[in-house]
Design a protein around this motif. Structure first.
Motif, PDB file in Angstrom:
ATOM      1  N   ASP A 187       0.857  -1.188   0.000  1.00 16.15           N
ATOM      2  CA  ASP A 187       0.000   0.000   0.000  1.00 16.15           C
ATOM      3  C   ASP A 187       0.887   1.230   0.000  1.00 16.15           C
ATOM      4  N   LEU A 188       0.550   2.143  -0.902  1.00 16.80           N
ATOM      5  CA  LEU A 188       1.327   3.380  -0.995  1.00 16.80           C
ATOM      6  C   LEU A 188       0.376   4.560  -0.836  1.00 16.80           C
ATOM      7  N   GLY A 189       0.563   5.288   0.241  1.00 15.19           N
ATOM      8  CA  GLY A 189      -0.323   6.416   0.512  1.00 15.19           C
ATOM      9  C   GLY A 189       0.404   7.733   0.325  1.00 15.19           C
ATOM     10  N   SER A 190      -0.365   8.745  -0.048  1.00 13.29           N
ATOM     11  CA  SER A 190       0.191  10.090  -0.109  1.00 13.29           C
ATOM     12  C   SER A 190      -0.819  11.031   0.529  1.00 13.29           C
TER      13      SER A 190
ATOM     14  N   ALA B  90      -1.350   1.266  13.304  1.00 13.80           N
ATOM     15  CA  ALA B  90      -1.142  -0.091  13.797  1.00 13.80           C
ATOM     16  C   ALA B  90      -1.586  -1.073  12.731  1.00 13.80           C
ATOM     17  N   THR B  91      -0.867  -2.160  12.601  1.00 16.20           N
ATOM     18  CA  THR B  91      -1.289  -3.229  11.700  1.00 16.20           C
ATOM     19  C   THR B  91      -1.215  -4.551  12.453  1.00 16.20           C
ATOM     20  N   ALA B  92      -1.716  -5.585  11.812  1.00 14.46           N
ATOM     21  CA  ALA B  92      -1.646  -6.912  12.430  1.00 14.46           C
ATOM     22  C   ALA B  92      -0.187  -7.308  12.642  1.00 14.46           C
ATOM     23  N   LYS B  93       0.672  -6.901  11.701  1.00 17.06           N
ATOM     24  CA  LYS B  93       2.097  -7.269  11.787  1.00 17.06           C
ATOM     25  C   LYS B  93       2.848  -6.476  12.860  1.00 17.06           C
TER      26      LYS B  93
ATOM     27  N   LEU C  85       4.645   4.277   2.681  1.00 13.95           N
ATOM     28  CA  LEU C  85       4.695   2.954   2.051  1.00 13.95           C
ATOM     29  C   LEU C  85       4.635   1.890   3.136  1.00 13.95           C
ATOM     30  N   ASP C  86       3.628   1.046   3.042  1.00 15.51           N
ATOM     31  CA  ASP C  86       3.503  -0.033   4.021  1.00 15.51           C
ATOM     32  C   ASP C  86       4.217  -1.276   3.487  1.00 15.51           C
TER      33      ASP C  86
ATOM     34  N   GLY D 241       3.062  -4.113   3.608  1.00 13.33           N
ATOM     35  CA  GLY D 241       2.043  -5.038   3.121  1.00 13.33           C
ATOM     36  C   GLY D 241       0.830  -4.240   2.691  1.00 13.33           C
ATOM     37  N   ASN D 242      -0.355  -4.711   3.083  1.00 13.72           N
ATOM     38  CA  ASN D 242      -1.578  -3.972   2.762  1.00 13.72           C
ATOM     39  C   ASN D 242      -2.192  -3.421   4.041  1.00 13.72           C
ATOM     40  N   GLY D 243      -1.340  -2.789   4.823  1.00 15.43           N
ATOM     41  CA  GLY D 243      -1.758  -2.305   6.129  1.00 15.43           C
ATOM     42  C   GLY D 243      -2.401  -0.930   6.125  1.00 15.43           C
ATOM     43  N   LEU D 244      -2.484  -0.288   4.975  1.00 21.27           N
ATOM     44  CA  LEU D 244      -3.033   1.066   4.966  1.00 21.27           C
ATOM     45  C   LEU D 244      -4.520   1.101   4.619  1.00 21.27           C
ATOM     46  N   ILE D 245      -4.931   0.247   3.744  1.00 24.89           N
ATOM     47  CA  ILE D 245      -6.302   0.334   3.240  1.00 24.89           C
ATOM     48  C   ILE D 245      -7.315   0.199   4.385  1.00 24.89           C
ATOM     49  N   GLY D 246      -8.189   1.188   4.481  1.00 28.47           N
ATOM     50  CA  GLY D 246      -9.220   1.181   5.510  1.00 28.47           C
ATOM     51  C   GLY D 246      -8.700   1.395   6.924  1.00 28.47           C
ATOM     52  N   ASN D 247      -7.427   1.675   7.076  1.00 30.09           N
ATOM     53  CA  ASN D 247      -6.847   1.815   8.417  1.00 30.09           C
ATOM     54  C   ASN D 247      -6.939   3.276   8.894  1.00 30.09           C
ATOM     55  N   ASN D 248      -6.751   3.495  10.174  1.00 20.69           N
ATOM     56  CA  ASN D 248      -6.670   4.850  10.718  1.00 20.69           C
ATOM     57  C   ASN D 248      -5.210   5.228  10.884  1.00 20.69           C
ATOM     58  N   VAL D 249      -4.912   6.447  10.499  1.00 27.78           N
ATOM     59  CA  VAL D 249      -3.548   6.933  10.639  1.00 27.78           C
ATOM     60  C   VAL D 249      -3.586   8.185  11.497  1.00 27.78           C
ATOM     61  N   SER D 250      -2.647   8.278  12.417  1.00 28.57           N
ATOM     62  CA  SER D 250      -2.584   9.446  13.282  1.00 28.57           C
ATOM     63  C   SER D 250      -1.400  10.311  12.862  1.00 28.57           C
ATOM     64  N   LEU D 251      -1.699  11.576  12.560  1.00 26.63           N
ATOM     65  CA  LEU D 251      -0.633  12.504  12.156  1.00 26.63           C
ATOM     66  C   LEU D 251      -0.266  13.371  13.343  1.00 26.63           C
TER      67      LEU D 251
END
Ligand code: NAG
Ligand code: NAG
Length: 188
Positions: free
Chosen positions: A71-74, A103-106, A139-140, A142-152
């Protein structure tokens, strides 16, 4: 008589040297003590200043390489903060950085720096940065970004004139939900 015999001359030289040495030692001690006082006077007064962070755009894509799919986020963002209270007389410069944490499962905690900036003493400390593009992508592994919450959050290292380097997190962070689909661009 202006010429001194050898022994007397050496003796005079020695006492001059020892006076100079003790003066030097004294000066070094005083400087060290002053430096320590500067350090003490600032260690207990590191203010946390409020920061406002907004997100003006998020994109989420799939990035593929030989290790697989990532997963690549911008994230485009705006920051408003007045760092004036942080600049006491022992602050030479600030190293500011915006981090994304999730946070991700990994991994319980993934931390990625999205942007950074050096703020020198004497420049305008009131930052009003609108619609910034990140310097670094998210850049994650794995696929840890999709639908996840990110804290800035915004933090800074203080580069002091004397003493140690502090790491200060600002108060105020922003939690954003990432898109549930790839190639999605929106504001929140
Ligand atoms: C971020 O800002 C840049 C420059 O304004 C723009 O080209 C880009 O599309 C924006 N990205 C998102 C995800 O909004
Ligand atoms: C993201 O945050 C929202 C609101 O707090 C919560 O309902 C949701 O479960 C969170 N999602 C994840 C993947 O943690």
């Amino acid at each position: 008589m202006y010429l001194l015999d050898g022994a007397a001359g050496a003796g005079k030289m020695n006492s001059l040297m020892s006076r100079f040495n003790s003066l030097l030692a004294f000066t070094v001690t005083v400087l060290a003590a002053l430096t320590f006082l500067v350090f003490l006077s600032t260690i207990f007064q590191q203010p946390r200043v409020p920061v406002s962070i907004r997100v003006s755009g998020i994109s989420l894509k799939i990035y593929e390489d030989y290790t697989g799919n990532h997963d690549l986020g911008s994230i485009n963002f705006s920051i408003f903060v007045d760092l004036g209270p942080v600049f006491n007389w022992n602050v030479k410069q600030l190293f500011l950085y915006l981090t994304a944490e999730y946070a991700t499962a990994k991994n319980k905690l993934n931390q990625v720096v999205l942007w950074d900036k050096i703020l020198q003493r004497g420049v305008n400390t009131r930052l009003n940065l609108q619609n910034m593009s990140p310097k670094y992508l998210l850049l994650d592994d794995g696929n840890g970004l999709i639908g996840n919450n990110v804290s800035l959050s915004l933090s800074w290292n203080i580069v002091p004139n004397a003493g140690i380097l502090y790491l200060i997190p600002a108060s105020g962070h922003k939690v954003i939900p990432l898109p549930e689909k790839y190639e999605n661009i929106r504001s929140c």
